[in-house]
Design a protein around this motif. Structure first.
Motif, short mmCIF file in Angstrom:
data_model
loop_
_atom_site.label_atom_id
_atom_site.label_comp_id
_atom_site.label_asym_id
_atom_site.label_seq_id
_atom_site.Cartn_x
_atom_site.Cartn_y
_atom_site.Cartn_z
N GLU A 18 6.64 42.22 2.88
CA GLU A 18 7.61 41.23 3.35
C GLU A 18 8.08 40.31 2.24
O GLU A 18 9.25 39.92 2.21
CB GLU A 18 7.05 40.44 4.53
N THR A 19 7.20 39.97 1.32
CA THR A 19 7.60 39.11 0.19
C THR A 19 8.62 39.83 -0.68
O THR A 19 9.65 39.26 -1.05
CB THR A 19 6.38 38.69 -0.65
N VAL A 20 8.34 41.09 -0.99
CA VAL A 20 9.28 41.88 -1.80
C VAL A 20 10.61 42.02 -1.06
O VAL A 20 11.68 41.85 -1.65
CB VAL A 20 8.68 43.27 -2.14
N ALA A 21 10.54 42.27 0.24
CA ALA A 21 11.77 42.47 1.02
C ALA A 21 12.64 41.22 1.01
O ALA A 21 13.86 41.30 0.78
CB ALA A 21 11.42 42.86 2.46
N ILE A 22 12.06 40.06 1.24
CA ILE A 22 12.89 38.85 1.29
C ILE A 22 13.41 38.48 -0.10
O ILE A 22 14.54 38.02 -0.24
CB ILE A 22 12.19 37.66 1.98
N LEU A 23 12.62 38.70 -1.13
CA LEU A 23 13.13 38.45 -2.48
C LEU A 23 14.33 39.35 -2.78
O LEU A 23 15.33 38.90 -3.34
CB LEU A 23 12.02 38.64 -3.52
N ARG A 24 14.25 40.59 -2.37
CA ARG A 24 15.37 41.51 -2.58
C ARG A 24 16.59 41.07 -1.78
O ARG A 24 17.71 41.12 -2.28
CB ARG A 24 14.95 42.93 -2.21
N LEU A 25 16.38 40.63 -0.54
CA LEU A 25 17.50 40.14 0.26
C LEU A 25 18.13 38.90 -0.37
O LEU A 25 19.34 38.67 -0.23
CB LEU A 25 17.05 39.84 1.69
N LEU A 26 17.33 38.11 -1.06
CA LEU A 26 17.85 36.92 -1.74
C LEU A 26 18.50 37.26 -3.08
O LEU A 26 18.95 36.38 -3.80
CB LEU A 26 16.72 35.89 -1.94
N GLY A 27 18.53 38.54 -3.43
CA GLY A 27 19.22 38.99 -4.63
C GLY A 27 18.38 39.13 -5.87
O GLY A 27 18.92 39.31 -6.96
N ARG A 35 19.91 39.23 16.53
CA ARG A 35 19.67 40.68 16.55
C ARG A 35 20.16 41.31 15.25
O ARG A 35 19.48 42.15 14.67
CB ARG A 35 20.38 41.30 17.76
N ASP A 36 21.33 40.89 14.76
CA ASP A 36 21.85 41.41 13.49
C ASP A 36 20.92 41.07 12.33
O ASP A 36 20.66 41.90 11.47
CB ASP A 36 23.25 40.87 13.20
N GLN A 37 20.43 39.84 12.32
CA GLN A 37 19.50 39.42 11.26
C GLN A 37 18.20 40.23 11.35
O GLN A 37 17.66 40.64 10.32
CB GLN A 37 19.22 37.93 11.37
N GLN A 38 17.72 40.45 12.55
CA GLN A 38 16.50 41.24 12.74
C GLN A 38 16.70 42.66 12.23
O GLN A 38 15.83 43.23 11.59
CB GLN A 38 16.09 41.25 14.22
N ASP A 39 17.89 43.23 12.48
CA ASP A 39 18.19 44.58 11.99
C ASP A 39 18.20 44.62 10.47
O ASP A 39 17.65 45.54 9.86
CB ASP A 39 19.55 45.06 12.52
N ILE A 40 18.82 43.61 9.85
CA ILE A 40 18.84 43.52 8.38
C ILE A 40 17.42 43.44 7.84
O ILE A 40 17.05 44.13 6.89
CB ILE A 40 19.67 42.30 7.92
N TRP A 41 16.61 42.60 8.47
CA TRP A 41 15.23 42.40 8.04
C TRP A 41 14.42 43.69 8.16
O TRP A 41 13.73 44.09 7.22
CB TRP A 41 14.62 41.26 8.86
N GLU A 42 14.51 44.34 9.29
CA GLU A 42 13.74 45.57 9.49
C GLU A 42 14.21 46.68 8.54
O GLU A 42 13.39 47.44 8.01
CB GLU A 42 13.85 46.03 10.95
N ARG A 43 15.51 46.76 8.30
CA ARG A 43 16.05 47.76 7.37
C ARG A 43 15.51 47.53 5.96
O ARG A 43 15.10 48.47 5.28
CB ARG A 43 17.57 47.71 7.38
N GLU A 44 15.51 46.28 5.51
CA GLU A 44 15.03 46.00 4.15
C GLU A 44 13.54 46.30 4.02
O GLU A 44 13.10 46.83 3.00
CB GLU A 44 15.33 44.56 3.74
N LYS A 45 12.76 45.98 5.04
CA LYS A 45 11.32 46.31 4.98
C LYS A 45 11.12 47.83 4.90
O LYS A 45 10.24 48.29 4.17
CB LYS A 45 10.59 45.72 6.18
N ARG A 46 11.94 48.60 5.62
CA ARG A 46 11.83 50.07 5.54
C ARG A 46 12.14 50.55 4.12
O ARG A 46 11.45 51.42 3.59
CB ARG A 46 12.78 50.75 6.54
N VAL A 47 13.18 49.96 3.51
CA VAL A 47 13.54 50.33 2.13
C VAL A 47 12.37 50.03 1.20
O VAL A 47 11.99 50.86 0.37
CB VAL A 47 14.82 49.59 1.67
N VAL A 48 11.79 48.85 1.33
CA VAL A 48 10.67 48.46 0.46
C VAL A 48 9.48 49.39 0.66
O VAL A 48 8.82 49.79 -0.31
CB VAL A 48 10.28 46.98 0.68
#
Length: 183
Positions: A33-42, A3-16
């Motif tokens: 989603e590609t931009v979001a995960i790249l951003r999460l990876l730093g 659930r925490d990971q899902q929240d992080i994921w959804e939050r980053e997609k909203r930011v993107v």
């Protein structure tokens, strides 16, 4: 995904989805989603495209060092050729550092993934201004027929989607032993 990971994921997609390019346009839905995960990876991303059949544009995400704009300003403001050269070398090293982090991800993705070379993702180098993650076949959209362009961009999007799922598994620790197989 927890659930925490899902929240992080959804939050980053909203930011993107709230990001805008220089023309005030949002990130294309096909590449969010590609931009979001790249951003999460730093990774620092500063432009992208989801691919467009009508405009003959392939999907891509540009990755640059966070210092890129400041580095470019220092180059412009450099007084001597020697100083300008030093600033360019520093900018190149910063961007190459991002490439050095991105390439191992791409390499791991293709360790067990068997797709034609033309479908594979690659990093196009622009040294001083960064790198672009795109399909090996990106430039073919300019010479493909209308139907061929549609098929090509769709295949490129599918490869980005598979890579995105691979990166999500890497980030969230839910990876299998192998990346998803191509259709």
């Amino acid at each position: 995904m927890t659930r925490d990971q899902q929240d992080i994921w959804e939050r980053e997609k909203r930011v993107v989805r709230q990001l805008r390019d220089g023309l005030g346009k949002p990130v294309d839905q096909a590449i969010v989603e590609t931009v979001a995960i790249l951003r999460l990876l730093g990774f620092h991303t500063d432009s992208s495209c989801g691919g467009h059949f009508d405009r003959a544009a392939s999907p891509y995400v540009a990755v640059r060092a966070p210092s890129n704009q400041a580095d470019r300003r220092r180059i412009e403001e450099a007084g001597t050729q020697g100083e300008k050269r030093r600033c360019k070398n520093q900018a190149f090293q910063h961007n190459a550092g991002e490439l050095a982090r991105l390439l191992p991800l791409v390499e791991r993705f293709y360790e067990t993934r068997n797709v034609p070379q033309s479908r594979r993702l690659t990093c196009q180098g622009f040294g001083l201004i960064g790198y672009r993650l795109t399909a090996q076949s990106a430039d073919l959209v300019h010479v493909a027929s209308k139907d061929g362009r549609h098929e090509l961009v769709e295949a490129q999007r599918q490869e980005f989607d598979a890579f995105t799922e691979f990166m999500k598994a890497e980030f969230f620790g839910t990876k299998n032993d192998a990346p998803p197989r191509a259709a």
